[in-house]
Design a protein around this motif. Structure first.
Motif, short mmCIF file in Angstrom:
data_model
loop_
_atom_site.label_atom_id
_atom_site.label_comp_id
_atom_site.label_asym_id
_atom_site.label_seq_id
_atom_site.Cartn_x
_atom_site.Cartn_y
_atom_site.Cartn_z
N GLY A 18 3.23 -2.02 -0.30
CA GLY A 18 3.37 -3.42 0.03
C GLY A 18 4.71 -3.77 0.65
N VAL A 93 0.46 -6.91 4.05
CA VAL A 93 0.24 -5.49 3.85
C VAL A 93 -0.57 -4.90 4.99
CG1 VAL A 93 -0.76 -3.78 2.29
CG2 VAL A 93 0.37 -5.77 1.38
N SER A 298 5.07 -16.26 -2.87
CA SER A 298 4.25 -15.05 -2.96
C SER A 298 4.88 -14.07 -3.93
CB SER A 298 4.12 -14.41 -1.57
OG SER A 298 5.40 -14.21 -0.99
N ASN A 301 4.26 -7.50 -2.77
CA ASN A 301 3.19 -6.56 -2.40
C ASN A 301 3.49 -5.12 -2.78
OD1 ASN A 301 2.01 -8.80 -1.11
ND2 ASN A 301 3.05 -8.32 0.81
N TYR A 361 -2.52 -4.04 -3.85
CA TYR A 361 -1.09 -4.05 -3.55
C TYR A 361 -0.31 -5.10 -4.35
CZ TYR A 361 -2.81 -7.97 -0.86
OH TYR A 361 -3.44 -9.13 -0.51
N THR A 362 -1.00 -6.06 -4.97
CA THR A 362 -0.31 -7.24 -5.50
C THR A 362 0.63 -6.91 -6.66
OG1 THR A 362 -0.63 -9.52 -6.26
CG2 THR A 362 -2.12 -7.87 -7.19
N GLY A 413 -2.07 -10.00 2.03
CA GLY A 413 -0.80 -9.96 1.33
C GLY A 413 -0.69 -11.13 0.37
N THR A 414 0.24 -11.04 -0.55
CA THR A 414 0.49 -12.22 -1.38
C THR A 414 1.03 -13.36 -0.53
OG1 THR A 414 2.69 -11.39 -1.99
CG2 THR A 414 0.88 -10.90 -3.50
#
Length: 473
Positions: A18, A93, A298, A301, A361-362, A413-414
C-alpha cells in the motif's frame, strides 16, 4: 489463495504494497529540507529569531510552519515532512484508466456495454440514487432525502480539475487555494488526478451529456473547496495542515484528507519524532473541530495493524481525526455470461468477496472509526474485468495534442474510502445544519453496519447511508 491469506502473507513478510502503486516508486515521509514546525505551547513567539521565515502562521492552533535553522529555536520543534506521491498513486494502491467523457456510446443496463454510472458499485450498493438502481420501480433512494445542499467540503489533496463536466459548478473557485509554495493555482500541478478522483466520489453530479453519461457523488449538491498541497510529486505535511485551518475558517463542514505517513514512518521506536508530529496534528485538529469542521482521513494502505503502542499512523491516530478503512468486492462483473448484465453484478453468489469485506491492503486496528468502499483487487487474477472491483470516478488525462481532457478511471485505496464518509458527513450536515462535529461522527458510527472481520477492520462498522439518513431526517 484467499484475500485473508494474502493479507497474512503480507504481514508475515513485512511487504508494504500500500505504500505505492504496484510497480511504482515507494512513498516516503522524508525531512522537508529546512522546514519545521514550532510548537507555540512550548516556545514563546517573541523568542523566535527574526531570520526564521514563517511559511504558515497557524497560531490559532499554537503551531508555526517555519523555515531556517531549527536549532536556533529554543523549545519544541520537529521537522516538517514530505509525502512523495511519486506518480500520484501512493494515495491509491491500484489505478486503471477509463474512457474520456466523450465516449462513443453504449446501451443502457444489461443489454450491452455498461454506462459510466453502472461501474459505480460503491454507490449502487448504497441505493444512492434511482438513476443507479436496478430495483424494479426504483423505490426510495438516499437522494430522495438528502443531496448535501447547503454544505461545503474541503479536499486537501493534489488539486481538483474543475473543468470535468461532472464537477462543473461544483468547485468554489474563489475559495479554493494553492497552499503549497509554488506560484500556480489550486488545480493539479504534477501530482496527478488523485484529488480529482476524490472530489468525484464526494460530489460528482452526473452532468456529462455524452452518450455514456457521467458519474454521481454521494453529495452532488455540496460545494467543493480545493486546497492543493502537492507541488509536483511532493506534498508537505505543513501545507496540508494549513489547508485544514483555511478550510475551517472558510466554514467548510468537512475536510477530506486522503493523505498520511506511509510505512515505515509509523514505528515510534525507529522514528521517535513521531510523538512530536502527533502533538502538532492534534493541536491543529483541536482548532479545526472547534470551528465545527469534521476531519475525515484515510487510514492508510500498508496492511498495518495500528493498535500496538509502538505503531503510530499520522494523522489517523491523532485525537480528533476520523479514520476510515477500506472495503471492496472481488468479482464484480467478472467474465462469463453475466459480464454484460450489470443488474446481476452485485446479486446472488456472483462475488467472491462482498463489497463490505476488508480490502487486503487496508490498515486496521484501534484507529479505525468506520470502514467504507475503497475498492479491492485480486493480485493473482488474470481477468480483464478485474478493474471493476476498484472505485470508479472523475479523472483527467493528456491527449495526443498534449491537452488535458476530462475522463473517468478506477482507483483503489483508503484514499477512496475516506471521501465516501466525507460525503456522508455532508449529507448529515445538510439535514441537521446545527449538528456538532461530535454528533456527526456519532451518527455515522451508530448507524454503521456489521461487516466481515468485525471491529478490527471496521471500527464501529461499515458506512450505511440508508440507516444514516433515516436516523438523521
Amino acid at each position: 489463495m484467499s484475500q485473508h491469506n494474502r493479507r497474512t502473507f503480507l504481514q508475515l513478510t513485512g511487504t508494504a504494497i500500500g505504500a505505492a502503486t504496484l510497480g511504482a516508486g515507494t512513498a516516503t515521509a522524508s525531512t522537508s529540507d529546512s522546514r519545521f514546525f514550532i510548537n507555540l505551547r512550548d516556545v514563546d513567539r517573541s523568542e523566535v529569531p527574526d531570520d526564521i521565515e514563517i511559511i504558515h502562521d497557524l497560531s490559532q492552533a499554537d503551531v508555526l510552519v517555519a523555515r531556517g535553522d531549527q536549532e536556533r529555536v529554543n523549545g519544541t520543534t520537529v521537522a516538517d515532512r514530505v509525502i512523495d506521491r511519486g506518480d500520484d498513486r501512493t494515495g491509491a494502491v491500484k489505478s486503471r484508466d477509463g474512457p474520456t467523457t466523450d465516449g462513443k456510446g453504449s446501451s443502457h443496463n444489461h443489454d450491452g456495454p455498461p454506462k459510466n454510472s453502472e461501474f459505480q458499485w460503491d454507490k449502487r450498493i448504497q441505493d444512492l440514487n434511482n438513476e443507479l438502481t436496478d430495483k424494479p420501480g426504483g423505490g426510495k433512494s438516499i437522494h430522495d432525502t438528502a443531496t448535501g445542499a447547503g454544505t461545503r467540503v474541503a479536499v486537501v489533496d493534489s488539486g481538483v480539475y474543475d473543468a470535468h463536466p461532472d464537477l462543473a459548478g461544483v468547485v468554489n473557485d474563489d475559495l479554493s487555494e494553492n497552499v503549497s509554495e509554488d506560484e500556480f493555482d489550486f488545480r493539479p500541478n504534477g501530482a496527478g488526478d488523485h484529488g480529482t478522483h476524490v472530489a468525484g466520489i464526494i460530489a460528482a453530479t452526473n452532468s456529462n451529456d455524452g452518450p455514456d453519461g457521467g458519474v454521481l457523488g454521494t453529495a452532488p449538491d455540496t460545494e467543493i473547496v480545493a486546497y492543493r498541497m502537492f507541488s509536483g510529486q511532493e506534498g508537505k505535511q505543513g501545507d496540508g495542515y494549513a489547508g485544514w485551518v483555511k478550510a475551517a475558517e472558510a466554514d467548510c463542514d468537512v475536510i477530506n484528507y486522503s493523505v498520511g505517513f506511509p510505512a515505515p514512518f509509523v514505528y515510534v521506536d525507529e522514528y521517535p519524532f513521531l510523538t512530536e508530529e502527533l502533538r502538532i496534528a492534534e493541536q491543529v485538529a483541536e482548532y479545526v473541530r472547534s470551528q465545527g469542521t469534521v476531519i475525515v482521513n484515510s487510514a492508510g494502505n500498508d496492511s498495518l495493524n495500528m493498535s500496538p503502542e509502538n505503531t503510530l499512523s499520522i494523522p489517523t491516530e491523532a485525537e480528533g481525526v476520523f479514520g476510515v478503512a477500506a472495503t471492496g468486492p472481488i468479482g464484480c462483473g467478472w467474465g462469463g455470461k453475466h459480464s454484460d448484465n450489470e443488474a446481476k453484478w452485485l446479486t446472488g453468489n456472483r462475488l467472491e468477496d462482498p463489497t463490505d469485506s476488508p480490502a487486503f491492503y487496508t490498515n486496521y486496528g484501534s484507529a479505525v472509526d468506520v470502514s467504507a468502499a475503497g475498492g479491492d483487487f485480486d493480485t493473482e487474477a488474470e481477468v480483464e474485468e478485474a478493474q471493476r472491483d476498484l472505485v470508479y470516478s472523475t479523472v483527467f488525462e493528456t491527449d495526443e495534442s498534449g491537452d488535458t481532457v476530462p475522463a473517468y478511471g478506477w482507483k483503489a485505496g483508503t484514499s477512496m474510502a475516506a471521501p465516501q464518509v466525507a460525503g456522508a458527513a455532508a449529507l448529515v450536515r445538510s439535514l441537521r445544519p446545527d449538528a456538532s462535529v461530535e454528533e456527526i461522527e456519532s451518527l455515522i458510527q451508530d448507524t454503521a453496519s456489521s461487516a466481515p472481520g468485525g471491529e478490527t477492520y471496521h471500527g464501529a462498522g461499515h458506512l450505511d447511508l440508508e440507516r444514516l439518513v433515516k436516523r438523521v431526517k
